[in-house]
Design a protein around this motif. Sequence first.
Motif, mmCIF file in Angstrom:
data_model
loop_
_atom_site.group_PDB
_atom_site.id
_atom_site.type_symbol
_atom_site.label_atom_id
_atom_site.label_comp_id
_atom_site.label_asym_id
_atom_site.label_seq_id
_atom_site.Cartn_x
_atom_site.Cartn_y
_atom_site.Cartn_z
ATOM 1 N N GLU A 2 51.878 93.469 -11.697
ATOM 2 C CA GLU A 2 51.070 92.333 -11.276
ATOM 3 C C GLU A 2 49.933 92.112 -12.274
ATOM 4 O OE1 GLU A 2 48.452 91.018 -7.393
ATOM 5 O OE2 GLU A 2 50.046 92.488 -7.163
ATOM 6 N N PHE A 3 49.677 90.841 -12.527
ATOM 7 C CA PHE A 3 48.605 90.463 -13.444
ATOM 8 C C PHE A 3 47.659 89.501 -12.747
ATOM 9 C CE2 PHE A 3 52.536 90.979 -15.908
ATOM 10 C CZ PHE A 3 52.184 92.063 -16.692
ATOM 11 N N GLU A 4 46.379 89.646 -13.023
ATOM 12 C CA GLU A 4 45.393 88.667 -12.584
ATOM 13 C C GLU A 4 45.113 87.767 -13.787
ATOM 14 O OE1 GLU A 4 41.078 88.513 -10.391
ATOM 15 O OE2 GLU A 4 41.557 90.260 -11.609
ATOM 16 N N VAL A 5 45.192 86.456 -13.556
ATOM 17 C CA VAL A 5 44.963 85.494 -14.638
ATOM 18 C C VAL A 5 43.919 84.494 -14.125
ATOM 19 C CG1 VAL A 5 46.016 83.941 -16.313
ATOM 20 C CG2 VAL A 5 47.382 85.784 -15.317
ATOM 21 N N LYS A 6 42.644 84.852 -14.283
ATOM 22 C CA LYS A 6 41.557 84.049 -13.710
ATOM 23 C C LYS A 6 41.488 82.637 -14.273
ATOM 24 C CE LYS A 6 38.630 87.787 -12.191
ATOM 25 N NZ LYS A 6 37.304 88.343 -12.115
ATOM 26 N N ASP A 7 41.984 82.444 -15.500
ATOM 27 C CA ASP A 7 41.924 81.110 -16.103
ATOM 28 C C ASP A 7 43.209 80.308 -15.880
ATOM 29 O OD1 ASP A 7 43.163 82.936 -17.807
ATOM 30 O OD2 ASP A 7 41.997 82.401 -19.566
ATOM 31 N N MET A 8 44.048 80.717 -14.939
ATOM 32 C CA MET A 8 45.215 79.945 -14.501
ATOM 33 C C MET A 8 44.726 79.032 -13.367
ATOM 34 S SD MET A 8 48.853 81.343 -12.973
ATOM 35 C CE MET A 8 48.092 82.224 -11.604
ATOM 36 N N THR A 9 44.648 77.738 -13.643
ATOM 37 C CA THR A 9 43.968 76.847 -12.700
ATOM 38 C C THR A 9 44.844 75.768 -12.074
ATOM 39 O OG1 THR A 9 43.284 75.431 -14.527
ATOM 40 C CG2 THR A 9 41.736 77.159 -13.857
ATOM 41 N N CYS A 10 46.066 75.585 -12.575
ATOM 42 C CA CYS A 10 46.869 74.471 -12.065
ATOM 43 C C CYS A 10 48.362 74.781 -12.195
ATOM 44 C CB CYS A 10 46.534 73.190 -12.833
ATOM 45 S SG CYS A 10 46.995 73.252 -14.579
ATOM 46 N N GLY A 11 49.160 73.865 -11.702
ATOM 47 C CA GLY A 11 50.603 74.024 -11.782
ATOM 48 C C GLY A 11 51.120 74.087 -13.211
ATOM 49 N N HIS A 12 50.495 73.341 -14.109
ATOM 50 C CA HIS A 12 50.901 73.376 -15.521
ATOM 51 C C HIS A 12 50.689 74.785 -16.088
ATOM 52 C CE1 HIS A 12 51.515 72.347 -19.695
ATOM 53 N NE2 HIS A 12 50.316 72.828 -19.970
ATOM 54 N N CYS A 13 49.531 75.385 -15.770
ATOM 55 C CA CYS A 13 49.247 76.749 -16.220
ATOM 56 C C CYS A 13 50.311 77.715 -15.686
ATOM 57 C CB CYS A 13 47.886 77.219 -15.708
ATOM 58 S SG CYS A 13 46.461 76.284 -16.280
ATOM 59 N N LEU A 51 51.578 91.035 -21.149
ATOM 60 C CA LEU A 51 50.149 90.796 -21.391
ATOM 61 C C LEU A 51 49.957 90.082 -22.723
ATOM 62 C CD1 LEU A 51 48.634 94.186 -20.178
ATOM 63 C CD2 LEU A 51 48.165 91.936 -19.197
ATOM 64 N N HIS A 52 50.671 90.539 -23.733
ATOM 65 C CA HIS A 52 50.568 89.935 -25.066
ATOM 66 C C HIS A 52 51.054 88.478 -25.041
ATOM 67 C CE1 HIS A 52 50.491 89.623 -29.405
ATOM 68 N NE2 HIS A 52 51.727 89.153 -29.357
ATOM 69 N N ALA A 53 52.191 88.243 -24.407
ATOM 70 C CA ALA A 53 52.757 86.887 -24.369
ATOM 71 C C ALA A 53 51.834 85.919 -23.621
ATOM 72 C CB ALA A 53 54.138 86.911 -23.721
ATOM 73 N N ILE A 54 51.283 86.362 -22.496
ATOM 74 C CA ILE A 54 50.374 85.495 -21.724
ATOM 75 C C ILE A 54 49.101 85.237 -22.524
ATOM 76 C CG2 ILE A 54 49.012 85.307 -19.605
ATOM 77 C CD1 ILE A 54 51.205 87.093 -18.255
ATOM 78 N N SER A 55 48.605 86.247 -23.207
ATOM 79 C CA SER A 55 47.412 86.080 -24.062
ATOM 80 C C SER A 55 47.674 85.096 -25.194
ATOM 81 C CB SER A 55 46.972 87.426 -24.641
ATOM 82 O OG SER A 55 46.530 88.284 -23.629
ATOM 83 N N GLU A 56 48.855 85.219 -25.819
ATOM 84 C CA GLU A 56 49.215 84.314 -26.919
ATOM 85 C C GLU A 56 49.311 82.861 -26.438
ATOM 86 O OE1 GLU A 56 49.997 84.816 -30.425
ATOM 87 O OE2 GLU A 56 48.713 86.515 -29.915
ATOM 88 N N ALA A 57 49.600 82.675 -25.150
ATOM 89 C CA ALA A 57 49.675 81.321 -24.581
ATOM 90 C C ALA A 57 48.285 80.760 -24.270
ATOM 91 C CB ALA A 57 50.538 81.329 -23.325
ATOM 92 N N GLY A 58 47.250 81.568 -24.472
ATOM 93 C CA GLY A 58 45.879 81.078 -24.297
ATOM 94 C C GLY A 58 45.191 81.502 -23.018
ATOM 95 N N TYR A 59 45.765 82.479 -22.324
ATOM 96 C CA TYR A 59 45.184 82.938 -21.058
ATOM 97 C C TYR A 59 44.648 84.353 -21.207
ATOM 98 C CZ TYR A 59 47.462 78.793 -19.352
ATOM 99 O OH TYR A 59 47.839 77.491 -19.193
#
Length: 65
Positions: A2-13, A51-59
């Motif tokens: 499980e990952f927490e992604v605080k800057d995931m704000t919408c359906g597009h994210c 984690l790396h892939a999500i970070s590379e996507a800007g999160y």
Amino acid sequence: MEFEVKDMTCGHCAGLITKVIKDVDQSAMVHVYLDQKRVKVVSETSPDEFLHAISEAGYSPISKD
């Protein structure tokens, strides 16, 4: 895992994060909980790769396992 992604704000994210996870492991099961800003992934792949892939996507993911 499980990952927490605080800057995931919408359906597009959520869609983009799902896509980059599937790019790492096409067979991964991905569950996005936008209201909780959490992503659950069922996969044999290392959490670090996601984690790396999500970070590379800007999160900014944080592993919660």
